[in-house]
Write a protein that holds these residues in place. Structure first.
Motif, PDB file in Angstrom:
ATOM      1  N   SER A   1       0.805  -1.226   0.000  1.00 45.83           N
ATOM      2  CA  SER A   1       0.000   0.000   0.000  1.00 45.83           C
ATOM      3  C   SER A   1       0.836   1.273   0.000  1.00 45.83           C
ATOM      4  CB  SER A   1      -0.979  -0.009   1.174  1.00 45.83           C
ATOM      5  OG  SER A   1      -1.953  -1.007   0.997  1.00 45.83           O
ATOM      6  N   PRO A   2       1.812   1.448   0.924  1.00 49.01           N
ATOM      7  CA  PRO A   2       2.596   2.687   0.899  1.00 49.01           C
ATOM      8  C   PRO A   2       3.309   2.911  -0.434  1.00 49.01           C
ATOM      9  CG  PRO A   2       2.963   1.492   2.945  1.00 49.01           C
ATOM     10  CD  PRO A   2       2.206   0.575   2.041  1.00 49.01           C
ATOM     11  N   PHE A   3       3.833   1.799  -1.022  1.00 46.72           N
ATOM     12  CA  PHE A   3       4.526   1.911  -2.307  1.00 46.72           C
ATOM     13  C   PHE A   3       3.580   2.407  -3.400  1.00 46.72           C
ATOM     14  CE2 PHE A   3       5.060  -0.371  -6.373  1.00 46.72           C
ATOM     15  CZ  PHE A   3       6.168   0.321  -6.856  1.00 46.72           C
ATOM     16  N   ILE A   4       2.413   1.774  -3.496  1.00 41.24           N
ATOM     17  CA  ILE A   4       1.449   2.165  -4.538  1.00 41.24           C
ATOM     18  C   ILE A   4       0.981   3.602  -4.331  1.00 41.24           C
ATOM     19  CG2 ILE A   4      -0.838   1.677  -5.498  1.00 41.24           C
ATOM     20  CD1 ILE A   4      -0.400  -1.272  -4.718  1.00 41.24           C
ATOM     21  N   ILE A   5       0.676   3.944  -3.086  1.00 38.69           N
ATOM     22  CA  ILE A   5       0.158   5.286  -2.782  1.00 38.69           C
ATOM     23  C   ILE A   5       1.157   6.364  -3.179  1.00 38.69           C
ATOM     24  CG2 ILE A   5      -0.490   6.846  -0.903  1.00 38.69           C
ATOM     25  CD1 ILE A   5      -1.552   4.255   0.542  1.00 38.69           C
ATOM     26  N   LEU A   6       2.411   6.196  -2.779  1.00 38.20           N
ATOM     27  CA  LEU A   6       3.418   7.225  -3.064  1.00 38.20           C
ATOM     28  C   LEU A   6       3.826   7.232  -4.530  1.00 38.20           C
ATOM     29  CD1 LEU A   6       5.707   7.050   0.097  1.00 38.20           C
ATOM     30  CD2 LEU A   6       4.065   8.833  -0.528  1.00 38.20           C
ATOM     31  N   ALA A   7       3.884   6.047  -5.159  1.00 38.09           N
ATOM     32  CA  ALA A   7       4.250   6.001  -6.576  1.00 38.09           C
ATOM     33  C   ALA A   7       3.194   6.701  -7.432  1.00 38.09           C
ATOM     34  CB  ALA A   7       4.430   4.550  -7.026  1.00 38.09           C
ATOM     35  N   VAL A   8       1.929   6.400  -7.155  1.00 34.64           N
ATOM     36  CA  VAL A   8       0.831   6.985  -7.942  1.00 34.64           C
ATOM     37  C   VAL A   8       0.707   8.482  -7.678  1.00 34.64           C
ATOM     38  CG1 VAL A   8      -1.671   7.015  -8.269  1.00 34.64           C
ATOM     39  CG2 VAL A   8      -0.454   4.829  -8.123  1.00 34.64           C
ATOM     40  N   THR A   9       0.609   8.843  -6.398  1.00 29.89           N
ATOM     41  CA  THR A   9       0.399  10.264  -6.076  1.00 29.89           C
ATOM     42  C   THR A   9       1.635  11.095  -6.377  1.00 29.89           C
ATOM     43  OG1 THR A   9       0.991   9.848  -3.754  1.00 29.89           O
ATOM     44  CG2 THR A   9      -1.334   9.766  -4.322  1.00 29.89           C
ATOM     45  N   GLY A  10       2.825  10.519  -6.186  1.00 29.80           N
ATOM     46  CA  GLY A  10       4.043  11.252  -6.528  1.00 29.80           C
ATOM     47  C   GLY A  10       4.095  11.566  -8.010  1.00 29.80           C
ATOM     48  N   PHE A  11       3.745  10.586  -8.850  1.00 33.32           N
ATOM     49  CA  PHE A  11       3.742  10.783 -10.299  1.00 33.32           C
ATOM     50  C   PHE A  11       2.757  11.871 -10.705  1.00 33.32           C
ATOM     51  CE2 PHE A  11       1.833   9.846 -14.435  1.00 33.32           C
ATOM     52  CZ  PHE A  11       2.949   9.862 -15.251  1.00 33.32           C
ATOM     53  N   PHE A  12       1.524  11.721 -10.286  1.00 32.64           N
ATOM     54  CA  PHE A  12       0.505  12.686 -10.685  1.00 32.64           C
ATOM     55  C   PHE A  12       0.769  14.081 -10.089  1.00 32.64           C
ATOM     56  CE2 PHE A  12      -1.982   8.892 -11.772  1.00 32.64           C
ATOM     57  CZ  PHE A  12      -2.503   9.291 -12.995  1.00 32.64           C
ATOM     58  N   SER A  13       1.382  14.133  -8.916  1.00 29.06           N
ATOM     59  CA  SER A  13       1.674  15.424  -8.297  1.00 29.06           C
ATOM     60  C   SER A  13       2.725  16.195  -9.078  1.00 29.06           C
ATOM     61  CB  SER A  13       2.156  15.220  -6.854  1.00 29.06           C
ATOM     62  OG  SER A  13       1.124  14.689  -6.054  1.00 29.06           O
ATOM     63  N   VAL A  14       3.757  15.491  -9.545  1.00 32.87           N
ATOM     64  CA  VAL A  14       4.817  16.152 -10.306  1.00 32.87           C
ATOM     65  C   VAL A  14       4.356  16.501 -11.716  1.00 32.87           C
ATOM     66  CG1 VAL A  14       7.117  15.850 -11.322  1.00 32.87           C
ATOM     67  CG2 VAL A  14       6.675  15.103  -8.970  1.00 32.87           C
ATOM     68  N   VAL A  15       3.592  15.592 -12.326  1.00 32.34           N
ATOM     69  CA  VAL A  15       3.197  15.774 -13.723  1.00 32.34           C
ATOM     70  C   VAL A  15       2.036  16.746 -13.899  1.00 32.34           C
ATOM     71  CG1 VAL A  15       2.181  14.576 -15.715  1.00 32.34           C
ATOM     72  CG2 VAL A  15       4.050  13.521 -14.453  1.00 32.34           C
ATOM     73  N   ALA A  16       1.030  16.685 -13.015  1.00 31.24           N
ATOM     74  CA  ALA A  16      -0.192  17.470 -13.244  1.00 31.24           C
ATOM     75  C   ALA A  16      -0.611  18.339 -12.065  1.00 31.24           C
ATOM     76  CB  ALA A  16      -1.336  16.516 -13.613  1.00 31.24           C
ATOM     77  N   ILE A  17      -0.720  17.739 -10.885  1.00 28.63           N
ATOM     78  CA  ILE A  17      -1.267  18.478  -9.739  1.00 28.63           C
ATOM     79  C   ILE A  17      -0.384  19.660  -9.365  1.00 28.63           C
ATOM     80  CG2 ILE A  17      -1.848  18.331  -7.292  1.00 28.63           C
ATOM     81  CD1 ILE A  17      -2.670  15.427  -7.765  1.00 28.63           C
ATOM     82  N   GLY A  18       0.924  19.433  -9.320  1.00 29.17           N
ATOM     83  CA  GLY A  18       1.839  20.510  -8.940  1.00 29.17           C
ATOM     84  C   GLY A  18       1.729  21.720  -9.853  1.00 29.17           C
ATOM     85  N   PRO A  19       1.880  21.526 -11.177  1.00 28.08           N
ATOM     86  CA  PRO A  19       1.768  22.672 -12.089  1.00 28.08           C
ATOM     87  C   PRO A  19       0.416  23.384 -12.006  1.00 28.08           C
ATOM     88  CG  PRO A  19       2.822  20.842 -13.194  1.00 28.08           C
ATOM     89  CD  PRO A  19       2.334  20.316 -11.870  1.00 28.08           C
ATOM     90  N   LEU A  20      -0.679  22.612 -11.904  1.00 29.60           N
ATOM     91  CA  LEU A  20      -2.001  23.234 -11.811  1.00 29.60           C
ATOM     92  C   LEU A  20      -2.162  23.979 -10.484  1.00 29.60           C
ATOM     93  CD1 LEU A  20      -4.274  20.418 -13.322  1.00 29.60           C
ATOM     94  CD2 LEU A  20      -3.660  22.613 -14.363  1.00 29.60           C
ATOM     95  N   GLY A  21      -1.667  23.381  -9.400  1.00 25.59           N
ATOM     96  CA  GLY A  21      -1.740  24.040  -8.094  1.00 25.59           C
ATOM     97  C   GLY A  21      -0.927  25.314  -8.064  1.00 25.59           C
ATOM     98  N   ARG A  22       0.255  25.277  -8.692  1.00 22.19           N
ATOM     99  CA  ARG A  22       1.072  26.489  -8.749  1.00 22.19           C
ATOM    100  C   ARG A  22       0.362  27.577  -9.542  1.00 22.19           C
ATOM    101  NH1 ARG A  22       6.586  26.957  -8.122  1.00 22.19           N
ATOM    102  NH2 ARG A  22       7.027  24.785  -8.647  1.00 22.19           N
ATOM    103  N   LEU A  23      -0.295  27.169 -10.626  1.00 18.71           N
ATOM    104  CA  LEU A  23      -1.041  28.132 -11.438  1.00 18.71           C
ATOM    105  C   LEU A  23      -2.168  28.771 -10.627  1.00 18.71           C
ATOM    106  CD1 LEU A  23      -1.221  29.238 -14.356  1.00 18.71           C
ATOM    107  CD2 LEU A  23      -2.908  27.449 -14.820  1.00 18.71           C
TER     108      LEU A  23
END
Length: 457
Positions: A249-271
């Motif tokens: 569970s920790p591996f899946i959670i961090l791998a998935v959310t880390g990926f989406f956070s760097v690729v999409a969530i982070g840039p949109l949140g910064r905007l």
């Protein structure tokens, strides 16, 4: 009266442990959800020495104690009641239904209030260093300077980690995973946005350029990311077998959310964060004193709702934006608080009553020190017109500090303590604004309030 005795008496007067659905506290108040509010003896609770006032808001029975001491009273309260502390989010959800805007504001408040001490410490160090440097009292290669410089920036650099930890608790996730996600967004392999020059490294994904820029000092990218992480976490725990949960569970959670956070969530949140900061900066620069007049004149109304702490998210966004890096909202809130203190003082001189003075004097002093709930709920709102006088003083004081471009280096401190985080070049105008807000709040309250006015409760 001791904190222990006060806690025991409050417990008795609210109807005992059996009448408590949940209990928590914020910076100044006990926040209780009672099974039957009618059982609470409000007048008797207000008569306790350490109690500054009582009111009900959003289904919560809130008892104003004051900054610092509320922690000790609450610790004794839950010990005497033999109950566990609930989060302020739990207490809010146990109360009356709120509209989505209220719910959002309350959630932001619950996330950022626990972070304030770290931000205040960094802001104080920043102000101290600014004073020492401007007066050439310390060399930049001095060990104390180097250490204080690290202290002044540390809370902002790891802000996403702090938000991740507290936010995960509020959203029902694992705080350690939340903090780790914050670490991903501030990882050394991502260029620090505070120190970046022209251009930044990027990588390609599905035809898009993904900037490898960190989120140090940002707010909204991490808020959205940790909310998303908690949603993913709940799904993963349902899918992964119990025998493999602690491993996979920790591996899946961090791998998935880390990926989406760097690729999409982070840039949109910064905007989103940059958009809010830019809009406020535009108002600040172009509406000027009018913006201060409106914000300063309405802030105390927002305090009544109890969601004013949600503004910390916006204030931190201003501080974390390298193009702004100053909190120009907090001086306005400070003027509103001081004006309510001046209005409260006016009640003392207008009423000339020993019982009124016994309540109003400490409440007024508390407002000048930055905690307005005792003055607002205990005195000014009870007579109504002093509260209006405070709004007038806050509006004029707010207009002045915006006109003079007063700025602060942190969040959370207003009134006299706010002097510690005022930018050196703004100090004189902060003091003048303080005096203007206090005097006008006093005079407006004194003129508006008839001597024979009776309290509403």
């Amino acid at each position: 009266m001791s904190e222990q005795k006060t806690a025991q008496q409050i417990l008795t007067l609210v109807g005992g442990p059996e009448n408590i659905a949940s209990a928590a506290h914020c910076a100044t108040r006990l926040r209780l959800v009672l099974n039957d509010t009618d059982k609470a003896q409000t007048a008797a609770i207000e008569a306790l020495d350490l109690v500054k006032g009582v009111f009900t808001n959003s289904g919560q029975y809130q008892i104003i104690i004051g900054s610092g001491i509320v922690n000790r009273v609450f610790a004794e309260f839950i010990k005497a009641a033999n109950i566990k502390e609930a989060s302020t989010a739990d207490v809010a959800s146990a109360g009356a239904n709120k509209n989505p805007l209220q719910a959002l504001a309350r959630t932001l408040s619950n996330i950022f209030v626990p972070i304030i001490p770290a931000i205040v410490a960094s802001g104080l160090c920043m102000g101290l260093l600014g004073f020492l440097k401007s007066n050439q009292m310390i060399a930049t290669d001095n060990l104390w300077y180097i250490i204080l410089d690290m202290v002044s920036s540390s809370a902002f650099i790891i802000l996403p980690i702090l938000i991740g930890f507290v936010g995960a608790k509020i959203f029902g996730g694992n705080p350690i995973l939340g903090a780790t996600l914050g670490g991903i967004l501030t990882h050394p392999d991502l260029v620090n946005a505070w120190t970046i020059g022209h251009g930044f490294p990027s990588t390609h994904f599905l035809g898009f350029d993904i900037g490898l820029v960190g989120y140090q000092g940002t707010v909204f990218p991490m808020l959205i990311a940790v909310w998303f992480m908690c949603k993913v976490e709940k799904i993963v725990h349902r899918i992964v077998p119990n025998t493999l949960d602690i491993i996979l569970s920790p591996f899946i959670i961090l791998a998935v959310t880390g990926f989406f956070s760097v690729v999409a969530i982070g840039p949109l949140g910064r905007l989103l964060g940059d958009g809010i900061s830019t809009a406020l900066l535009f108002l600040y620069q172009h509406a000027g004193p009018l913006a201060g007049l409106i914000f300063g004149g309405t802030y105390s109304l927002i305090v009544i709702t109890g969601v004013h702490h949600s503004f910390h998210a916006i204030e931190l966004g201003l501080l974390g934006d390298p193009k702004i890096a100053v909190n120009f909202l907090l001086p306005i809130w400070s003027m509103a608080n001081v004006a309510q203190g001046g209005a409260c003082f006016a009640v003392i001189f207008k009423k000339r009553d020993k019982k009124v003075t016994a309540l109003a004097l400490p409440s007024a002093i508390s407002a000048i020190l930055g905690i307005t709930e005792p003055a607002i709920f205990g005195v000014n709102l009870r007579y109504v017109r002093p509260f209006l006088g405070g709004l007038i003083g806050g509006a004029i004081g707010g207009a002045y500090v915006v006109w003079m471009k007063v700025g602060m280096t942190a969040v959370g401190l207003t009134g006299i303590p706010g002097l510690a985080i005022v930018r050196t070049e703004s100090m004189l105008h902060y003091i003048i604004g303080f005096a203007v807000a206090f005097v006008i709040g006093f005079l407006a309250s004194f003129v508006l309030t008839p001597k024979n006015t009776k309290a509403l409760a």
